[in-house]
Design an enzyme around this catalytic site. Structure first.
Site, PDB file in Angstrom:
ATOM      1  N   HIS A  56       0.847  -1.199   0.000  1.00 49.04           N
ATOM      2  CA  HIS A  56       0.000   0.000   0.000  1.00 49.04           C
ATOM      3  C   HIS A  56       0.877   1.241   0.000  1.00 49.04           C
ATOM      4  O   HIS A  56       2.093   1.151   0.087  1.00 49.04           O
ATOM      5  CB  HIS A  56      -1.017  -0.015   1.142  1.00 49.04           C
ATOM      6  N   HIS A  61       5.968   2.314   3.962  1.00 48.58           N
ATOM      7  CA  HIS A  61       6.026   1.081   3.155  1.00 48.58           C
ATOM      8  C   HIS A  61       6.652   1.319   1.776  1.00 48.58           C
ATOM      9  O   HIS A  61       6.928   0.359   1.063  1.00 48.58           O
ATOM     10  CB  HIS A  61       4.630   0.463   3.011  1.00 48.58           C
ATOM     11  N   HIS A 114      -7.518  -0.841   5.817  1.00 50.98           N
ATOM     12  CA  HIS A 114      -6.527   0.122   6.339  1.00 50.98           C
ATOM     13  C   HIS A 114      -6.430   1.285   5.345  1.00 50.98           C
ATOM     14  O   HIS A 114      -6.526   2.453   5.718  1.00 50.98           O
ATOM     15  CB  HIS A 114      -5.197  -0.606   6.501  1.00 50.98           C
ATOM     16  N   ASP A 133      -0.303  -3.898   6.237  1.00 47.63           N
ATOM     17  CA  ASP A 133      -1.044  -3.387   7.391  1.00 47.63           C
ATOM     18  C   ASP A 133      -2.507  -3.858   7.354  1.00 47.63           C
ATOM     19  O   ASP A 133      -3.400  -3.158   7.842  1.00 47.63           O
ATOM     20  CB  ASP A 133      -0.976  -1.854   7.447  1.00 47.63           C
TER      21      ASP A 133
HETATM   22 FE    FE Z   1       2.505   0.794   8.133  1.00 48.44          FE
HETATM   23 ZN    ZN Z   2       0.019   1.670   6.532  1.00 51.10          ZN
END
Ligand code: FE
Ligand code: ZN
Length: 255
Positions: A56, A61, A114, A133
Site C-alpha cells: 500500500h 512502506h 486500512h 497493514d
Molecule cells: Fe505501516
Molecule cells: Zn500503513
C-alpha cells in the site's frame, strides 16, 4: 520449490521482506520502509533484486524504494487501484492477478480496509502471505480509509488461506496488540500462552513477525468476531460478526 524468506527490521517498528528463489536467483522485496537495511540484507547475501512488491501507499512502506531501485533496478508491482499514489509501477495488479517470482506463483488479494487499494501477496507454494497493514500479528491495521465490513471481508480472505501459511506483516506491534487482545478474549488459553511467548521474545529482542495463520485464527481477536466467547464477553451474543469486528476495532482505537 519454496522461496527463502528473509525478514528485515526497518525504521522503528516496520518490517520488509525478501523472497528469494535459489534456483533462478530471482529475489522480490516486499515493501520498502527504508533503503539502508534492505540494501545491506541484499549485499550480505549477494542477491540482486528482480521485483519490488508494494502492499500500500503509506510512506513507511514505500519511502525506501527510490534509493533501492538506484542499485537494484527491479520490476515494481503494486495495486492498480492505487497507481495514482504509489511510486511508478511497472505492473499494476488487482485481486485475482498472478505472476511468478522465479518458479513460484504469487496471487494478489485485495485486502482493503486500512487503505482502499491495499493488497496482499500470497505465495501458495512457499506458504507465505505478505499482508502489510491488513492482518498483523495479533492485530489488524487501523481503518484509515475503509469501513469495518470491508476490513472484515479482507481478513476473511486471509483467514481462508491454508492454516500453515506464514503471515509476513508490516509492523512489530505484537506486544501492545497482545495487551489489547487479553481485554477482548481474556479466557482464551491459546492467547494466554501466545502472550507469554511474545513477552519472552520481546524481552530477548526477538521479532514476533512472521507468525502462523493457524495461531492467528486461534488468538487474534480481529479474526474471531464470530467466536461465541468473545461475543459473550462483549455482551453481543449472536450479533453479526461484522458489527462485533467493528466494536473490537473501535475499542482498539481507544485503547
Ligand atoms: Fe505501516
Ligand atoms: Zn500503513
Amino acid at each position: 520449490m519454496p522461496l527463502e524468506i528473509v525478514t528485515i527490521p526497518c525504521l522503528s517498528d516496520n518490517y520488509a521482506f525478501l523472497a528469494h528463489d535459489p534456483v533462478s536467483g530471482e529475489t522480490a522485496l516486499i515493501d520498502a520502509p527504508e533503503a539502508a537495511p534492505i540494501l545491506a540484507a541484499l549485499e550480505s547475501r549477494g542477491w540482486q533484486l528482480s521485483h519490488a512488491l508494494l502492499t500500500h501507499h503509506h510512506p513507511d512502506h514505500v519511502d525506501g524504494l527510490f534509493d533501492i531501485l538506484a542499485k537494484h533496478p527491479a520490476r515494481v508491482i503494486g495495486a492498480k487501484a492505487d497507481e495514482h499514489r504509489l511510486p511508478e509501477l511497472d505492473q499494476a495488479v488487482a485481486e485475482g492477478d498472478t505472476f511468478y517470482i522465479g518458479g513460484d506463483l504469487v496471487e494478489v488479494l485485495d485486502v482493503s480496509g486500512h487503505t482502499i487499494g491495499h493488497i496482499a501477496f500470497h505465495m501458495p507454494e512457499t506458504g507465505a502471505a505478505f499482508t502489510g497493514d491488513s492482518l498483523m500479528a495479533l492485530g489488524c491495521g487501523r481503518l484509515f480509509e475503509g469501513k469495518p465490513a470491508q476490513m472484515w471481508a479482507s481478513l476473511g480472505k486471509l483467514a481462508a488461506l491454508p492454516d500453515e501459511t506464514i503471515v509476513c506483516s508490516g509492523h512489530e506491534y505484537t506486544q501492545s496488540n497482545a495487551k489489547f487482545a487479553l481485554t477482548i478474549d481474556p479466557d482464551n488459553a491459546a492467547l494466554q500462552d501466545r502472550v507469554a511467548d511474545i513477552n519472552r521474545a520481546r524481552a530477548a529482542g526477538e521479532p514476533t513477525v512472521p507468525s502462523v495463520l493457524a495461531l492467528e485464527k486461534a488468538t487474534n481477536p480481529f479474526l474471531r468476531a464470530a467466536d461465541p466467547a468473545i461475543q459473550a464477553h462483549l455482551g453481543m451474543e449472536n450479533a453479526d460478526p461484522t458489527s462485533v469486528f467493528a466494536e473490537i476495532r473501535a475499542r482498539k482505537d481507544r485503547f
